[in-house]
Scaffold this motif. Structure first.
Motif, PDB file in Angstrom:
ATOM      1  N   TYR A  70      38.551  18.625  47.622  1.00 43.84           N
ATOM      2  CA  TYR A  70      39.087  19.186  46.384  1.00 43.84           C
ATOM      3  C   TYR A  70      40.077  18.211  45.761  1.00 43.84           C
ATOM      4  N   THR A  71      39.973  18.018  44.475  1.00 45.02           N
ATOM      5  CA  THR A  71      40.915  17.159  43.750  1.00 45.02           C
ATOM      6  C   THR A  71      41.631  17.904  42.631  1.00 45.02           C
ATOM      7  N   GLU A  72      41.071  19.045  42.203  1.00 48.05           N
ATOM      8  CA  GLU A  72      41.631  19.783  41.069  1.00 48.05           C
ATOM      9  C   GLU A  72      41.803  21.252  41.412  1.00 48.05           C
ATOM     10  N   THR A  73      42.663  21.903  40.649  1.00 41.00           N
ATOM     11  CA  THR A  73      42.912  23.315  40.905  1.00 41.00           C
ATOM     12  C   THR A  73      43.318  24.019  39.616  1.00 41.00           C
ATOM     13  N   GLY A  74      43.209  25.323  39.635  1.00 41.03           N
ATOM     14  CA  GLY A  74      43.679  26.163  38.540  1.00 41.03           C
ATOM     15  C   GLY A  74      44.250  27.433  39.132  1.00 41.03           C
ATOM     16  N   ILE A  75      45.405  27.855  38.672  1.00 38.38           N
ATOM     17  CA  ILE A  75      46.097  29.006  39.250  1.00 38.38           C
ATOM     18  C   ILE A  75      46.278  30.075  38.187  1.00 38.38           C
ATOM     19  N   GLY A  76      45.913  31.295  38.529  1.00 32.90           N
ATOM     20  CA  GLY A  76      46.089  32.422  37.631  1.00 32.90           C
ATOM     21  C   GLY A  76      46.986  33.475  38.273  1.00 32.90           C
ATOM     22  N   VAL A  77      47.909  34.025  37.504  1.00 35.50           N
ATOM     23  CA  VAL A  77      48.830  35.046  38.016  1.00 35.50           C
ATOM     24  C   VAL A  77      48.927  36.178  37.008  1.00 35.50           C
ATOM     25  N   THR A  78      48.759  37.404  37.477  1.00 30.20           N
ATOM     26  CA  THR A  78      48.935  38.592  36.647  1.00 30.20           C
ATOM     27  C   THR A  78      50.054  39.431  37.254  1.00 30.20           C
ATOM     28  N   PRO A  79      51.096  39.796  36.495  1.00 32.24           N
ATOM     29  CA  PRO A  79      52.242  40.526  37.053  1.00 32.24           C
ATOM     30  C   PRO A  79      51.962  42.010  37.284  1.00 32.24           C
ATOM     31  N   ALA A  80      50.906  42.295  38.014  1.00 28.74           N
ATOM     32  CA  ALA A  80      50.528  43.663  38.368  1.00 28.74           C
ATOM     33  C   ALA A  80      49.486  43.572  39.472  1.00 28.74           C
ATOM     34  N   VAL A  81      49.226  44.685  40.133  1.00 28.76           N
ATOM     35  CA  VAL A  81      48.207  44.707  41.175  1.00 28.76           C
ATOM     36  C   VAL A  81      47.148  45.737  40.795  1.00 28.76           C
ATOM     37  N   PRO A  82      45.931  45.632  41.347  1.00 22.65           N
ATOM     38  CA  PRO A  82      44.919  46.650  41.055  1.00 22.65           C
ATOM     39  C   PRO A  82      45.490  48.040  41.330  1.00 22.65           C
ATOM     40  N   PRO A  83      45.429  48.958  40.371  1.00 27.76           N
ATOM     41  CA  PRO A  83      46.104  50.261  40.491  1.00 27.76           C
ATOM     42  C   PRO A  83      45.817  51.029  41.779  1.00 27.76           C
ATOM     43  N   SER A  84      44.568  51.057  42.204  1.00 22.59           N
ATOM     44  CA  SER A  84      44.239  51.836  43.395  1.00 22.59           C
ATOM     45  C   SER A  84      44.721  51.168  44.670  1.00 22.59           C
ATOM     46  N   ARG A  85      45.042  49.871  44.602  1.00 25.32           N
ATOM     47  CA  ARG A  85      45.498  49.161  45.795  1.00 25.32           C
ATOM     48  C   ARG A  85      47.011  49.223  45.943  1.00 25.32           C
ATOM     49  N   GLY A  86      47.720  49.037  44.833  1.00 23.21           N
ATOM     50  CA  GLY A  86      49.175  48.996  44.913  1.00 23.21           C
ATOM     51  C   GLY A  86      49.844  50.349  44.888  1.00 23.21           C
ATOM     52  N   GLU A  87      49.100  51.400  44.583  1.00 19.76           N
ATOM     53  CA  GLU A  87      49.643  52.766  44.551  1.00 19.76           C
ATOM     54  C   GLU A  87      50.863  52.869  43.646  1.00 19.76           C
ATOM     55  N   GLY A  88      50.814  52.145  42.526  1.00 15.29           N
ATOM     56  CA  GLY A  88      51.901  52.234  41.555  1.00 15.29           C
ATOM     57  C   GLY A  88      53.078  51.324  41.801  1.00 15.29           C
ATOM     58  N   ALA A  89      53.108  50.602  42.909  1.00 17.34           N
ATOM     59  CA  ALA A  89      54.234  49.712  43.212  1.00 17.34           C
ATOM     60  C   ALA A  89      54.155  48.443  42.362  1.00 17.34           C
ATOM     61  N   PRO A  90      55.287  47.868  41.979  1.00 13.44           N
ATOM     62  CA  PRO A  90      55.272  46.623  41.211  1.00 13.44           C
ATOM     63  C   PRO A  90      54.826  45.460  42.088  1.00 13.44           C
ATOM     64  N   GLY A  91      54.214  44.474  41.488  1.00 14.16           N
ATOM     65  CA  GLY A  91      53.756  43.328  42.260  1.00 14.16           C
ATOM     66  C   GLY A  91      52.995  42.358  41.386  1.00 14.16           C
ATOM     67  N   ALA A  92      52.168  41.516  42.003  1.00 14.01           N
ATOM     68  CA  ALA A  92      51.420  40.507  41.258  1.00 14.01           C
ATOM     69  C   ALA A  92      50.114  40.198  41.960  1.00 14.01           C
ATOM     70  N   THR A  93      49.127  39.781  41.159  1.00 19.32           N
ATOM     71  CA  THR A  93      47.817  39.381  41.664  1.00 19.32           C
ATOM     72  C   THR A  93      47.628  37.899  41.378  1.00 19.32           C
ATOM     73  N   TYR A  94      47.204  37.150  42.396  1.00 24.20           N
ATOM     74  CA  TYR A  94      47.054  35.697  42.285  1.00 24.20           C
ATOM     75  C   TYR A  94      45.599  35.289  42.513  1.00 24.20           C
ATOM     76  N   ALA A  95      45.161  34.279  41.774  1.00 22.28           N
ATOM     77  CA  ALA A  95      43.856  33.654  41.998  1.00 22.28           C
ATOM     78  C   ALA A  95      44.054  32.145  41.900  1.00 22.28           C
ATOM     79  N   GLN A  96      43.511  31.422  42.862  1.00 21.79           N
ATOM     80  CA  GLN A  96      43.557  29.966  42.804  1.00 21.79           C
ATOM     81  C   GLN A  96      42.151  29.411  42.989  1.00 21.79           C
ATOM     82  N   GLU A  97      41.708  28.620  42.014  1.00 21.75           N
ATOM     83  CA  GLU A  97      40.404  27.962  42.085  1.00 21.75           C
ATOM     84  C   GLU A  97      40.609  26.516  42.521  1.00 21.75           C
ATOM     85  N   PHE A  98      39.705  26.028  43.365  1.00 20.96           N
ATOM     86  CA  PHE A  98      39.723  24.643  43.804  1.00 20.96           C
ATOM     87  C   PHE A  98      38.393  24.010  43.416  1.00 20.96           C
ATOM     88  N   GLY A  99      38.396  22.722  43.103  1.00 20.62           N
ATOM     89  CA  GLY A  99      37.129  22.110  42.756  1.00 20.62           C
ATOM     90  C   GLY A  99      37.114  20.611  42.693  1.00 20.62           C
TER      91      GLY A  99
END
Length: 288
Positions: A255-284
């Motif tokens: 891998y030489t490159e990457t892209g990072i995505g952050v959303t300041p919330a979590v999937p509703p059914s997973r976080g049960e209403g608690a504050p948090g964040a969801t992260y995705a990192q692509e490598f390529g």
């Protein structure tokens, strides 16, 4: 009383496809739960497609017809690469001789390799000497660029610790990561494959990152969500590093490159209403 902080991790589906074909296969999946403690779910993988030189495609056709080719694919690829290197060296010799800036020996590959190694070592040293900042901030709409930079810094420091070159940001990989993290929250799911059936490879292809169907590539994806203090860049990256399959993506030398995505919330059914964040990192990396 506040609910305990929770963390969920998932790493890319792994697929290695032979020339000109595409596929995905789940490699590993594990779950660990503990009452009133952080919860971690793991799923590991990597995507790849090998670029095959046109001279070697006859080998693939012979194999597809259950015939024994004259040379193995590895032998053919090695011979093709050797011819390409020899052709490039001859071209460099001609250019150097024509310009009058060097002898007929041209640019000697070992010297170039040594210089590249020195540059690589200097880059690794620079990463290790630069402290990461804002690693414990809570993701909010206004500070997402800062959060992405913190994640990239921590990832590159881990790579540098193991002697690997730092990743550089690619806008197309970042677009794929951002869209996936946002979609996970908006559609309330958490997986590499979307409810519509879109795979990580298809998601990255849609951005134009893979320039041609004839180009090879290696791709990977790390996902995670965390609540409360487990949603910070430091907590997310630490959890990825503690997970062998996630760490394998982080330390993958190809891998030489990457892209990072952050959303300041979590999937509703997973976080049960608690504050948090969801992260995705692509490598390529694109193999031409």
């Amino acid at each position: 009383m506040r609910r305990p902080a929770r963390l969920l991790l998932i790493l890319a589906v792994t697929a290695v496809t032979a020339a000109l074909s595409l596929g995905t296969a789940v490699v590993a999946q594990a779950n660990a739960r503990a009452a009133s403690a952080p919860r971690v779910h793991l799923n590991a993988g990597h995507h790849g497609r090998t670029h095959v030189h046109p001279r070697c495609r006859g080998v693939l056709r012979a194999l597809a017809r259950h015939r024994r080719p004259r040379h193995t694919l590895q032998e053919c690829m090695a011979r093709s690469q050797a011819r390409i290197r020899a052709r490039r060296e001859r071209m460099l010799v001609r250019r150097a001789d024509a310009s009058g800036h060097g002898p007929r020996a041209g640019i000697h590959p070992p010297a170039s390799t040594a210089k590249g190694r020195e540059n690589g070592e200097a880059m690794i040293a620079a990463v290790l000497a630069t402290p990461c900042t804002d690693t414990e901030v809570t993701p909010e709409p206004a500070n997402l660029p800062v959060v992405r930079e913190a994640v990239l810094c921590l990832i590159n420091q881990e790579r540098a610790t193991h002697g690997e070159q730092p990743l550089r940001t690619n806008s197309k990989l970042e677009a794929a990561a951002e869209s996936h993290a946002t979609e996970c929250v908006e559609l309330d799911y958490f997986a590499h494959v979307s409810p519509s059936g879109e795979t990580p490879v298809e998601r990255i292809q849609a951005t134009g990152y893979i320039p041609s169907p004839f180009d090879g590539y290696v791709l990977g994806e790390n996902l995670a969500w965390g609540t409360y203090e487990l949603g910070t860049p430091q907590a997310i990256v630490a959890a990825w590093i503690a997970s062998p399959p996630h760490l394998a993506n982080i330390l993958e030398a190809r891998y030489t490159e990457t892209g990072i995505g952050v959303t300041p919330a979590v999937p509703p059914s997973r976080g049960e209403g608690a504050p948090g964040a969801t992260y995705a990192q692509e490598f390529g990396d694109i193999i031409t």
